[in-house]
Write an enzyme that holds these catalytic residues in place. Structure first.
Site, PDB file in Angstrom:
ATOM      1  N   GLY A 199       0.631  -1.045  -0.005  1.00  0.00           N
ATOM      2  CA  GLY A 199      -0.085  -0.038  -0.057  1.00  0.00           C
ATOM      3  C   GLY A 199       0.704   1.235   0.040  1.00  0.00           C
ATOM      4  N   GLU A 243      -3.072  -2.868   6.970  1.00  0.00           N
ATOM      5  CA  GLU A 243      -4.251  -2.764   6.424  1.00  0.00           C
ATOM      6  C   GLU A 243      -4.349  -2.285   4.947  1.00  0.00           C
ATOM      7  OE1 GLU A 243      -2.367   0.967   5.524  1.00  0.00           O
ATOM      8  OE2 GLU A 243      -2.222  -0.176   7.185  1.00  0.00           O
ATOM      9  N   ASP A 244      -3.292  -2.248   4.244  1.00  0.00           N
ATOM     10  CA  ASP A 244      -3.251  -1.935   2.772  1.00  0.00           C
ATOM     11  C   ASP A 244      -3.554  -3.323   2.175  1.00  0.00           C
ATOM     12  OD1 ASP A 244      -0.878  -2.993   3.638  1.00  0.00           O
ATOM     13  OD2 ASP A 244       0.437  -1.504   2.741  1.00  0.00           O
ATOM     14  N   ASN A 245      -2.885  -4.573   2.541  1.00  0.00           N
ATOM     15  CA  ASN A 245      -3.168  -5.708   2.176  1.00  0.00           C
ATOM     16  C   ASN A 245      -4.611  -6.208   2.499  1.00  0.00           C
ATOM     17  OD1 ASN A 245      -3.166  -8.718   2.268  1.00  0.00           O
ATOM     18  ND2 ASN A 245      -1.068  -8.110   1.026  1.00  0.00           N
TER      19      ASN A 245
END
Length: 430
Positions: A199, A243-245
């Site tokens: 991300g 959190e991006d993944n």
């Protein structure tokens, strides 16, 4: 076990090692081929968001408090570019979870006027045409050739490291991100069998994010606007460290949306990182991945040049009699050649001649320490991020635990600890 059974087992293992080796090379070559076509300090990074060639967008600079040292740079840029619709979004203690990046983004998340969100780390520099090209992928025109079978939910960019301070860890990080990591990242996203997103620079729709919760459970009526029950949206991802993944995975699995890579790269500035910093960082993310994608994490050592080469050489010697002393140098030579080609594709030029030996030394060091780092990471579940310690749970969530990491991996983390994180000092959202 009879002699015949032992011989059959040896034959099977030798054949399997060569089949895996061939598959691994096909994946690596795919990443190398797909890398062709990619375009090539805080002030410059943030300024690149002001110079986007796009008619209507707004910028939110998301910080933890009013004393953030980056705000002086932000205000200078806002003065320099008065026509750009830019805002400062201060967290002021608001907390939705343990993830500080998500906490920082929440104020801007509630204030955005547009549906498309572009989340950028502050150490990322982008080309002026990046936003326009990415939006075209996320929202292809009706008459676009070869329309995707599934709607695009995430557009992301390959991280490309550029070193601002030439220390041992930063050199190893540069060699890793710009060769092996980029090669596998591009190949996996080209095959597109599952979500795989870093991300540093991601575009997605707020209206999509507001329907998912990170459970990765498919929504039965997703095509008709269905959503998950309970807490949804960005706040629901505050319980994850990666959190991006998880956001990308939720859009993939819960809504059935696919991802796509832009032709641009996300240029990541790497500061004064020691070798211990690098080791601690890799340990942290292996442990996070272990709790999120266990099978892929367990298979990871077999994708590295050292173990893959050794296994292939043993299998080849058993089946054909070719000496390992002949195969191993050829293996590493070709592997290095492909990695250097990937670097040139990302950077738009080969490794500069005056830095070639330093880069090769960093590349060799990365290949040699990858397996020991994996072993250290696989036996624990605690990670340290920005001076705080977390335990990674079974479903990828994290919880705060007491200060000070323990054990042998804790020794690396203590020596690698700094007051800042070299990759997430400030988050920017457009």
């Amino acid at each position: 076990m009879t002699i015949e059974h032992r011989d059959l087992l040896k034959l099977t293992l030798a054949s399997a090692s060569l089949i895996w080796y061939a598959f691994l090379w096909s994946l690596g070559v795919l990443g190398c081929i797909a890398a062709y076509g990619l375009d090539t300090n805080l002030y410059e990074n943030l300024e690149s968001t002001f110079t986007q060639e796009y008619p209507n967008y707004e910028i939110f600079f998301c910080v933890d408090d009013e004393d953030d040292q980056a705000l002086n740079v932000v205000r200078d840029l806002m003065t320099k570019y008065p026509t750009v619709n830019a805002h400062i979004a201060i967290r002021n203690g608001a907390t939705v979870g343990v993830n500080p990046k998500v906490n920082n983004l929440m104020t801007a998340y509630h204030q955005t006027a547009h549906d498309i969100l572009w989340v950028l780390d502050s150490n990322v520099m982008v080309d002026p045409g990046t936003l326009a090209r990415s939006v075209d992928i996320l929202n292809p025109p009706p008459d676009a050739p070869n329309p995707p079978r599934r709607r695009i939910g995430v557009v992301h960019h390959v991280p490309y490291a550029w070193v601002t301070k030439h220390s041992s860890g930063s050199r190893v990080e540069e060699a890793f991100l710009n060769t092996n990591h980029a090669k596998m990242y591009i190949a996996i996203n080209t095959v597109a069998v599952d979500s795989c997103v870093v991300g540093k620079s991601c575009l997605y729709r707020k209206s999509d994010l507001d329907r998912v919760d990170g459970s990765l459970k498919p929504i039965p009526n997703a095509d008709n606007g269905g959503c998950q029950p309970g807490e949804r949206g960005l706040a629901a991802f505050g319980r994850f460290l990666a959190e991006d993944n998880m956001i990308a995975g939720a859009l993939w699995h819960e809504l059935g949306l696919r991802h796509d890579l832009s032709c641009d790269v996300a240029k990541n500035a790497v500061g004064n990182m020691s070798l211990m910093d690098y080791v601690a960082r890799r340990i942290r993310w292996v442990r996070v991945r272990k709790r999120m994608v266990l099978a892929a994490t367990l298979a990871e050592p077999f994708t590295e040049s050292v173990l893959a080469g050794v296994l292939a050489s043993v299998g080849l010697r058993y089946l054909t009699g070719i000496s390992s002393w002949l195969f191993i140098p050829v293996h590493f030579g070709v592997w290095l050649f492909v990695d250097m080609d990937v670097f040139a594709s990302l950077a738009g030029h080969p490794v500069p001649a005056n830095m070639r030996w330093q880069f090769l030394a960093a590349w060799a060091a990365r290949e040699l320490i990858a397996l020991p780092i994996w072993f250290m990471a696989i036996v624990g579940n605690e990670v340290e991020w920005r001076g705080k310690r977390y335990e990674v749970m079974e479903n990828g969530e994290v919880r705060r635990v007491g200060e000070g990491p323990r054990g042998i991996t804790g020794w690396f983390m203590r020596w690698g600890r700094k007051t800042t994180d070299y990759y997430e000092p400030l988050e920017t959202q457009e």
